[in-house]
Enzyme design. Structure first.
Site: not given
Length: 307
Positions: A99, A126, A128, A130, A143, A229, A231, A274
């Site tokens: 990412h 996402d 996260h 980030d 990332h 992303d 995840d 990712e």
């Protein structure tokens, strides 16, 4: 109705990640049929192949950043490639890679929007946020920093890739599905004022209401960019990512997100990042990603007679 012109750009690198393997993501997505899937919806798809760049040196962090020269090289290359496709009136789809690549893609998109007078809106799917910096990050993996860099918080080598600092403003990005945020990062996000629809919010109000708010304000002048992303998804359905976090959206919730974006008709660019085939099971995460992309381009269970 004009034929959508789509360009696929592969970026086979994991220099920004903590685990190796995302460099194989572009090929896994091609094996899962992403080009044919988009073409089925009447788009003219051009696969531009993969960008090339430095390999992953797998070194520890230096001054809070891992692999800074390599990350800069890949993002500059991607910035240039995305710029070319946008100038030709095409819709770029970036196949990552990790990412950190959003720094290159989104900075190019932001430049294009400033030049053309478009209103940029980014949906960041996402687990996260980030939004780490060198002082906040426990790992130094870049990332975990792209949103911070795009908002002007980071080293000049990354914040200046698009030529304008900051590349984007906090109100231009909305984050969905967040459920893993470092303590310092949490404070920083609140201070900067980025709108975050975390999983607790999704649980409380439902995905439809969440997406209605995330898509609020989109108009015919909007360039809508989706940074996906993988995840973001629950690891039960998407195990092939480097940083799984339990409690993500279900298959149907994820499909609803993409369907509601498709309903706006404003999708102009897309990151898919990712994907780590080394951690996947029989390419199921790549196949799910392609399934979601089909929904982004208009696949629905039924032709809907009324909204």
């Amino acid at each position: 109705m004009t034929t959508p012109l789509v360009s696929i750009i592969g970026v086979p690198t994991d220099v920004g990640a903590g685990r190796c393997g995302a460099r194989m993501g572009p090929e896994a997505l091609r094996v899962a049929g992403i080009v044919k899937a988009i073409a089925r919806f009447g788009a003219e798809v051009r696969d531009c192949g993969n960008l090339s760049g430095p390999s992953n040196p797998e070194l520890p962090a230096i001054n809070g950043f891992r692999h800074m020269p390599e990350v800069v090289a890949w993002n500059r290359s991607l910035h240039a490639a995305v710029h070319v496709e946008l100038e030709e009136g095409r819709l770029p789809i970036i196949l990552g890679g990790d990412h950190c690549l959003a720094i290159g893609s989104i900075s190019a998109i932001a430049c294009h929007c400033r030049k053309t007078g478009k209103k940029l809106q980014i949906l960041w799917f996402d687990a996260h946020a980030d939004f780490n910096t060198a002082t906040l990050t426990p790992s130094g993996n870049i990332h975990g920093m792209p949103v911070a860099c795009l908002c002007g918080h980071g080293p000049a080598e990354l914040t200046r890739i698009g030529g304008t600092v900051p590349a984007i403003l906090p109100h231009q990005i909305r984050q969905i599905g967040i459920r893993c945020v470092d303590a310092g990062e949490k404070r920083f996000l609140a201070e900067i004022g980025i709108e975050v629809f975390d999983m607790r919010y999704v649980d409380e109000v439902g995905m439809r209401a969440t997406m209605e708010q995330a898509l609020a304000g989109i108009c015919p002048e909007t360039h809508l960019h989706v940074s996906l992303d993988l995840d973001f998804l629950d690891p039960e359905i998407a195990p092939g990512v480097g940083t799984t976090v339990r409690g993500g959206p279900t298959y149907r919730e994820a499909q609803l997100c993409m369907e509601m974006i498709a309903d706006t008709g404003r999708l102009c660019s897309l990151d898919i990042v990712e994907l780590n085939p080394a951690l996947d099971r029989r390419n199921m995460t790549a196949e799910l990603a392609v399934d979601l992309v089909e929904s982004l381009f208009g696949k629905s269970i039924l032709m809907r007679m009324h909204q």
